[in-house]
Scaffold this motif. Structure first.
Motif, short mmCIF file in Angstrom:
data_model
loop_
_atom_site.label_atom_id
_atom_site.label_comp_id
_atom_site.label_asym_id
_atom_site.label_seq_id
_atom_site.Cartn_x
_atom_site.Cartn_y
_atom_site.Cartn_z
N ALA A 203 -44.44 -28.49 -134.32
CA ALA A 203 -44.69 -29.62 -135.21
C ALA A 203 -43.52 -30.60 -135.19
N LEU A 204 -42.30 -30.09 -135.17
CA LEU A 204 -41.12 -30.96 -135.12
C LEU A 204 -41.07 -31.72 -133.81
N SER B 153 -39.64 -34.03 -143.67
CA SER B 153 -39.38 -33.06 -144.73
C SER B 153 -40.25 -31.82 -144.57
N PRO B 154 -39.88 -30.72 -145.22
CA PRO B 154 -40.74 -29.53 -145.19
C PRO B 154 -42.15 -29.81 -145.69
N ILE B 155 -42.30 -30.70 -146.67
CA ILE B 155 -43.62 -31.03 -147.19
C ILE B 155 -44.49 -31.65 -146.09
N ALA B 156 -43.87 -32.51 -145.28
CA ALA B 156 -44.61 -33.13 -144.18
C ALA B 156 -45.02 -32.09 -143.14
N ILE B 157 -44.13 -31.14 -142.88
CA ILE B 157 -44.47 -30.05 -141.94
C ILE B 157 -45.64 -29.25 -142.48
N TYR C 254 -47.98 -30.23 -144.48
CA TYR C 254 -49.19 -31.04 -144.40
C TYR C 254 -49.72 -31.07 -142.97
N LEU C 255 -48.80 -31.22 -142.01
CA LEU C 255 -49.20 -31.31 -140.61
C LEU C 255 -49.84 -30.01 -140.12
N LEU C 256 -49.32 -28.87 -140.59
CA LEU C 256 -49.81 -27.57 -140.12
C LEU C 256 -50.88 -26.96 -141.03
N GLU C 257 -51.26 -27.67 -142.09
CA GLU C 257 -52.24 -27.15 -143.04
C GLU C 257 -53.54 -26.69 -142.37
N PRO C 258 -54.10 -27.44 -141.41
CA PRO C 258 -55.35 -26.98 -140.78
C PRO C 258 -55.20 -25.66 -140.02
N TYR C 259 -53.97 -25.34 -139.59
CA TYR C 259 -53.75 -24.16 -138.77
C TYR C 259 -53.12 -23.02 -139.57
N LEU C 260 -52.28 -23.38 -140.55
CA LEU C 260 -51.59 -22.38 -141.37
C LEU C 260 -51.72 -22.78 -142.84
N PRO C 261 -52.87 -22.54 -143.43
CA PRO C 261 -53.07 -22.94 -144.83
C PRO C 261 -52.05 -22.27 -145.76
N GLY C 262 -51.50 -23.07 -146.66
CA GLY C 262 -50.55 -22.54 -147.64
C GLY C 262 -49.17 -22.27 -147.09
N LEU C 263 -48.85 -22.79 -145.92
CA LEU C 263 -47.53 -22.55 -145.31
C LEU C 263 -46.41 -23.16 -146.15
N ASP C 264 -45.33 -22.39 -146.34
CA ASP C 264 -44.09 -22.90 -146.92
C ASP C 264 -43.06 -22.91 -145.80
N SER C 265 -42.83 -24.08 -145.21
CA SER C 265 -41.98 -24.16 -144.03
C SER C 265 -40.49 -24.23 -144.35
N GLU C 266 -40.13 -24.42 -145.62
CA GLU C 266 -38.71 -24.62 -145.96
C GLU C 266 -37.84 -23.43 -145.56
#
Length: 223
Positions: A190-191, A199-203, A205-217
């Motif tokens: 994604a990066l 930001s982690p929030i943008a990451i 959002y970008l990965l939401e279709p593939y990893l729902p509920g992801l916390d990338s921080e």
């Protein structure tokens, strides 16, 4: 030990205790590499619970004739709290120093065809510095010389435009990526497609279709 291990209800904890009793005197070392692949990225605990039980049994016993060495990018959180006085963490941020880099380069050139076996120590020490002493970088440097016999180590080191040869950097980057867990790989991918820091929030959002509920921080902090 074989009889105990074959029992379906035998726990890894009991098997380890019996193994410690049966081991001969002297030092036995067990080396486990890339343990982060069996550690959950979110909980930072072992996915393989039987292995964790076995290691807990080792720490509870406290004998010194069996030593486990684990290499990992993610420390097993729960295990580090078990008898911490019987454990030691080494945070390795730098590569090897001479004479280790010199020895590695000479030993890889076993038949002397690349010229490292007879090269001056000063030249090999410079190669170690330019690869920052990372074993994988040293291996990549040897591979470059082996694949291109017309290029000498002196010619590679004479290229002052880059701290490391381009191919060595490619090998190191690829090696680092392959060692990531599946979540880490997705975050790096994604990066890689973004032109600016995000930001982690943008990451998320970008990965939401593939990893729902992801916390990338926490993953970004580890990376």
């Amino acid at each position: 030990l074989q009889q105990l291990a074959s029992q379906p209800n035998a726990s890894s904890y009991d098997i380890m205790q019996s193994l410690l009793e049966a081991l001969p005197q002297g030092r036995t070392i067990v080396f486990l590499d890339n343990v982060q692949h069996i550690i959950d990225a979110e909980t930072r605990n072992f996915i393989d619970q039987e292995l964790e039980k076995a290691l807990r049994a080792l720490l509870d016993d406290g004998r010194s004739h069996l030593k486990f060495i684990l290499t990992t990018h993610v420390a097993p959180k729960a295990l580090t709290l078990v008898h911490p006085a019987r454990q030691r963490s080494l945070h390795i941020q730098e590569g090897l120093e001479p004479p280790y880099t010199v020895n590695i380069l000479r030993q890889m050139d076993a038949d002397g065809t690349v010229g490292l076996r007879t090269a001056p120590d000063a030249l090999l020490e410079e190669a170690g510095e330019r690869t920052r002493g990372f074993p994988r970088a040293l291996e990549a440097l040897y591979a470059i010389l082996s694949a291109d016999r017309e290029t000498t180590l002196e010619e590679i080191l004479a290229d002052t435009r880059r701290l490391l040869p381009e191919h060595v950097l490619e090998v190191l980057a690829g090696e680092a990526f392959t060692r990531l867990d599946s979540l880490g790989k997705r975050v790096v991918q994604a990066l890689a497609i973004m032109d600016t820091p995000i930001s982690p929030i943008a990451i998320n959002y970008l990965l939401e279709p593939y990893l729902p509920g992801l916390d990338s921080e926490p993953i970004l902090k580890r990376l």
